[in-house]
Scaffold this active site. Structure first.
Site, PDB file in Angstrom:
ATOM      1  N   THR A  35       0.829  -1.207   0.000  1.00  0.00           N
ATOM      2  CA  THR A  35       0.000   0.000   0.000  1.00  0.00           C
ATOM      3  C   THR A  35       0.870   1.267   0.000  1.00  0.00           C
ATOM      4  O   THR A  35       0.570   2.247  -0.687  1.00  0.00           O
ATOM      5  CB  THR A  35      -0.922   0.007   1.237  1.00  0.00           C
ATOM      6  OG1 THR A  35      -1.730  -1.160   1.192  1.00  0.00           O
ATOM      7  CG2 THR A  35      -1.794   1.239   1.278  1.00  0.00           C
ATOM      8  N   GLU A  95       2.342  -0.325   9.415  1.00  0.00           N
ATOM      9  CA  GLU A  95       2.833  -1.556  10.057  1.00  0.00           C
ATOM     10  C   GLU A  95       3.923  -1.144  11.037  1.00  0.00           C
ATOM     11  O   GLU A  95       4.996  -0.697  10.606  1.00  0.00           O
ATOM     12  CB  GLU A  95       3.419  -2.504   9.008  1.00  0.00           C
ATOM     13  CG  GLU A  95       2.454  -2.904   7.902  1.00  0.00           C
ATOM     14  CD  GLU A  95       3.117  -3.753   6.808  1.00  0.00           C
ATOM     15  OE1 GLU A  95       2.467  -3.998   5.778  1.00  0.00           O
ATOM     16  OE2 GLU A  95       4.292  -4.144   6.970  1.00  0.00           O
ATOM     17  N   GLY A 132      -5.365 -11.024  -2.938  1.00  0.00           N
ATOM     18  CA  GLY A 132      -4.746 -10.140  -3.929  1.00  0.00           C
ATOM     19  C   GLY A 132      -5.796  -9.322  -4.670  1.00  0.00           C
ATOM     20  O   GLY A 132      -6.815  -9.873  -5.100  1.00  0.00           O
ATOM     21  N   ARG A 192      11.580 -14.464  -5.162  1.00  0.00           N
ATOM     22  CA  ARG A 192      10.479 -14.742  -4.243  1.00  0.00           C
ATOM     23  C   ARG A 192      10.163 -16.232  -4.146  1.00  0.00           C
ATOM     24  O   ARG A 192       9.739 -16.719  -3.094  1.00  0.00           O
ATOM     25  CB  ARG A 192       9.237 -13.969  -4.695  1.00  0.00           C
ATOM     26  CG  ARG A 192       9.428 -12.470  -4.507  1.00  0.00           C
ATOM     27  CD  ARG A 192       8.275 -11.649  -5.010  1.00  0.00           C
ATOM     28  NE  ARG A 192       8.279 -10.341  -4.359  1.00  0.00           N
ATOM     29  CZ  ARG A 192       7.344  -9.416  -4.505  1.00  0.00           C
ATOM     30  NH1 ARG A 192       6.307  -9.660  -5.294  1.00  0.00           N
ATOM     31  NH2 ARG A 192       7.427  -8.273  -3.876  1.00  0.00           N
ATOM     32  N   HIS A 226       2.017   1.884  -3.377  1.00  0.00           N
ATOM     33  CA  HIS A 226       0.961   2.491  -4.203  1.00  0.00           C
ATOM     34  C   HIS A 226       0.871   3.995  -3.932  1.00  0.00           C
ATOM     35  O   HIS A 226       0.650   4.788  -4.844  1.00  0.00           O
ATOM     36  CB  HIS A 226      -0.401   1.848  -3.897  1.00  0.00           C
ATOM     37  CG  HIS A 226      -0.502   0.424  -4.350  1.00  0.00           C
ATOM     38  ND1 HIS A 226       0.139  -0.069  -5.457  1.00  0.00           N
ATOM     39  CD2 HIS A 226      -1.187  -0.642  -3.817  1.00  0.00           C
ATOM     40  CE1 HIS A 226      -0.138  -1.361  -5.598  1.00  0.00           C
ATOM     41  NE2 HIS A 226      -0.924  -1.727  -4.621  1.00  0.00           N
ATOM     42  N   CYS A 272     -19.727  -3.868  12.698  1.00  0.00           N
ATOM     43  CA  CYS A 272     -18.963  -3.945  13.954  1.00  0.00           C
ATOM     44  C   CYS A 272     -19.734  -4.713  15.021  1.00  0.00           C
ATOM     45  O   CYS A 272     -19.157  -5.459  15.809  1.00  0.00           O
ATOM     46  CB  CYS A 272     -18.645  -2.546  14.482  1.00  0.00           C
ATOM     47  SG  CYS A 272     -17.254  -1.771  13.638  1.00  0.00           S
TER      48      CYS A 272
END
Lengths: 347, 347, 347, 347
Positions: free
Chosen positions: A45, A69, A268, A205, A48, A104
């Site tokens: 993100t 994070e 994804g 990867r 991006h 929620c």
């Protein structure tokens, strides 16, 4: 606490415009806590936002400190905060939810109608300090390595995806071996999968995928995914597809390889709509498709804790690069090279 | 095939009366297969038949060849058998079901209304040859060790119990560490449990439990189960109870240690009715209790296959003793000593 | 039984070519039964065979007697048939499965790897007699009206779709009000839905939808589906989408109207691949999509029985037209007009 | 708001000691709301407090205003309350939970580790005014009859029990036809059950059970429950047991009548431990037993809303008696007579 701190700010709309700035340390409200950041990692993100893709252009309102994070030490708590204390070592759930909408209130806070994301909709963690609601704090043991604690949020996406449907004793295909993909492989391995097939277009990867537990890896640029996996499964295909790439071909091939009655779990995000043969790939095969967003609050976090504390999952190999915060440019270049696992910044 | 074979026969009602006899090799019907037994293991049920407990006295009609855990080579097939061939190396599901009752027709064949059990209601596997319906055969790879193949049926009870409810990343208590108990521990470990607490009154078995993956073991004769597990879980208790002993105290303590909202999975059969505080232990805690019988046909067998072929579970340590069939007396004495894991016989 | 009977035969490849022929009464095998057809109804599949759409052209091998929704009296049984008797009044599951593949063995016989369909892959029920495996027979009470008994197979698609996910007390959208769609509405109503919104492009069918229990119906040619349903649900959308049309717009609008975390159950087959925004409509919303094929064997049939015997569902209004078998041409024209519910033929 | 109000107070420990007192109107905290009670109903729990049974003697600390089933108008809100407004017409969840324990954080707030109950652990609703946390308020439409709104909390126990496991098209046994039992019958009926068998020792209540949807009722004092239900089900038994009485014989007979593989949902609290044959009634039959406490927060409340707003359930017949608050003594005598459904008080 009216002093200044260093932070990486998205200063203007458009590609780039990341700048290391001197900004005021955030003020907290009665239900907030202030955290001194120990470590913070780069998410897709964030890339991006750096590249200013259509999603970012639509959502981000600069200037904003990015990063979601992270982990750190609590240095101040608001007047109404009871269950977090100064000195606690915490990680954070990055989704700030309203706690009152119908979702929620029925166990689906991870898709709350009014979600705000740290480092996206408000100032984030690529900074020396970050303020968050106390309700978003997750307690860590004091001796947890900061780079692992910073990773928990992103690891949570892997855990949510991997444990959405049973994998024990089953054949699993993981398409996409970016950081979340390889962490998903580690969870599936820890959960007793019979065999794990993994695909990605980066050999770097795929190497990481093998380290994290994949039994067979393949690069669809070099060999045919459908043929290879069918051969490996005696023509039967797999029980579960975990789609972590967002690539059209991966979704199509993955669904084709899925046994009738199987489960496809999709994390994804495809960059745009695309043509799909729902009739043959989903309906007539009686397949169940699960869309995955965020982390279940807080079921996923308890699972994160369980997997890390037992040692069933070891995230060390995922962290391939470490930088100081003021080297953030180099960190982003590394992340965008495709030749990395997780990249961690230390403020 | 009108020749004779050796077999262990329960010759008369009453304790004991196991005899190695010369009997005719079984004749097969159109839908049956004949198997030359390679290995066969002793189940707690066989011990009940030997000791002639109330269940056995009520159900067994001597003379009958006992034994229902086994593997072997197919040496003859009936005229209507299509999917098993002479030379196949097979294990057997011991429950012969009617395929037509409402339970069989709705995914619950393991609790079929008209179940007949091999070695209980008809001649079994403590013999050089055994005849079974082709529909009860399970194909093994030719190179699987016979003593492992013989164990699959009993391992299936462990798999059915362990995988009835999610265990990944969760805290598990296993009460009872007989052979099925320790195999259950191995499955739970393979499936990614956070921690496994195990109890038994035999130190020999607790040693085996640790070998199979238990993190903490305890003998309730020597220490307090409830206190010890509460202490190990910060007073919270466990997420899942797997009850393999049938002992009243284990069921009560296990339910007390279970967190509210948790799952209790019961396989061990209490020898008789006993007093239970359903209100406080089950209802007010919002607990779910799962009774487990047999193996799901054939979901459990596919899970057995997955766990063994990936190497996620290794059953070797469970097999502690091996005997020739004609040493069956010694084998039963070993089994009844409490100082054994699984005891295997070779005809 | 070497006599002749009347039957509607697809005589050649291509559109049309349905002919009422004199053919031999079918011979049965040891595990088969012969049924004198009492009633048989026209399915959308039969219309595809008539019109020779791509699916039909690829699958049907003329000559074949078509028809797979039917009931009748057992007039002969094979030598190995035990649980069906001459004189029984039965309906039939139209999918003949192999009982031995991995899917059949794990509760997914409805998507068996080797399914053969009556009236598609072998001779069917638009005939005075039809032969089927005894294992495909479903017992009816003697006094059940034949036109209802003939409908059970198709009703099973509705039941399978409607009960795939909980609907009680929930808001439901049913897109597509052909015969299966309106029967689905009836099931959802019987199961206690809070509100049922239904769409179709035929006003005739919307009228039928209201009769079967829809609270609000709308024709997307005349009004905006998304706006109307959002308005009716205070902007929240629905909890469950039951997609019975296969139309692209219905699938897209339906997914858009589905609440985050909701369930989309898809039975309608899109005629070809089409563009779908998986990212926004499924993944980010955390939606679960269920592909539905056939009827669960035999869970769905027990549910059919329960819903019909209690009177919770009344199928009478669905049957709008009745014809003699020799008027089959007129029956098909009626079915293709869009101005019908279910059309039943009586041989 | 320093004025006085009328309230029914448990003034001292011991049987009786209910008194209509003049007490101060409650003060509210920042997160609380004050409600002018419109209607409040008597629960079995209130009767236990009146009679001072062992549970009450252990838990209640007089003086306390009792009552926890109620509705009313919000007349004052605390300084931090955002989503409730003065003038709202609300019902209340009676369990005040901590929102922070592991159970609250994982979808199990109904069994929160630190639950406090209104009218039990703090002042309740048998009063002109009652103060509760805003988080416990549930919005009602202004035109809902007060006596129905007061009943929602208790109806929630019925909904939670009835919808714990699928009942559509299934055969259901409800043991115990007190108010919660007959409301459970209504839910099961609305949810499409195939047949509903109900038992109670009061003929008055069995009459009410028939009104609410039971197909067959019986008094175990007059006829044999097991024989009658077996006969009604062709010897098969029922798919689901909903146990609402807490009586030993009902639990035992109910489990015996449950089909193998069935679900037993237990809400009724047995007054003390009792002897149960777990082996034959639960384990060997592969039964699942669900303990039920409270209402799921807030899934159950959304289901309450759905069932009432659609008209699928009509609670009117359950309310058999209405009293003014100052006639509370007469109301309790009525409730204890066994000749009543729900008894509602109007302050």
């Amino acid at each position: 606490m009216s002093e200044m701190m260093k932070a990486v700010v998205k200063t203007h709309a458009g590609p780039g415009f990341f700048e290391l700035c001197e900004v005021p340390i955030p003020q907290i409200r009665a239900t907030d806590i202030l955290i001194r950041t120990r470590a913070t990692s780069i998410c897709g993100t964030d890339v991006h936002i750096y590249n200013w893709n259509p999603w970012a252009a639509n959502r981000i309102k600069p200037p904003v400190i990015i990063g979601h994070e992270f982990c750190g030490d609590v240095v101040e708590i608001g007047s109404q905060v009871n269950d977090v204390q100064v000195g606690d070592f915490i990680s954070a759930e990055s989704h700030i939810v309203d706690h009152t909408c119908d979702l929620c209130r029925t166990g689906m806070a991870h898709i709350c109608r009014n979600t705000q994301i740290i480092g996206v909709d408000r100032d984030g963690s690529f900074a020396e300090f970050v303020a968050i609601p106390a309700a978003n704090a997750w307690q860590n043991p004091p001796n947890m390595p900061p780079e692992i604690a910073a990773l928990e949020e992103n690891f949570g996406n892997a855990v949510h995806t991997a444990l959405e449907t049973p994998v024990v004793a089953r054949k699993i295909l993981v398409t996409g071996c970016g950081p979340v993909g390889v962490m998903t492989i580690a969870v599936v391995k820890a959960a007793g999968a019979r065999s794990i097939y993994a695909s990605d277009i980066s050999d770097y990867r795929l190497e990481l995928a093998r380290k994290m537990g994949a039994d067979l890896t393949l690069n669809p640029k070099q060999s045919n995914l459908v043929e290879t996996v069918l051969e490996a499964t005696n023509g039967e295909g797999v029980d579960v597809l975990l789609e972590m790439s967002g690539a059209q071909s991966a979704i199509r091939d993955g669904l084709q390889l899925l046994k009738a009655g199987g489960h496809a779990v999709l994390l994804g995000l495809p960059p745009k709509p695309f043509e799909l043969d729902l009739g043959n790939l989903v309906i007539m095969k009686g397949i169940t498709v699960h869309g995955i967003a965020g982390r279940k609050l807080w079921e996923t976090w308890y699972e994160i804790r369980g997997l890390l504390r037992s040692g069933a999952v070891n995230l060390e190999p995922v962290i391939t690069h470490r930088f100081r915060l003021y080297d953030f440019e180099q960190a982003f270049q590394t992340m965008m090279s495709g030749e990395s696992g997780k990249v961690v910044l230390f403020p």
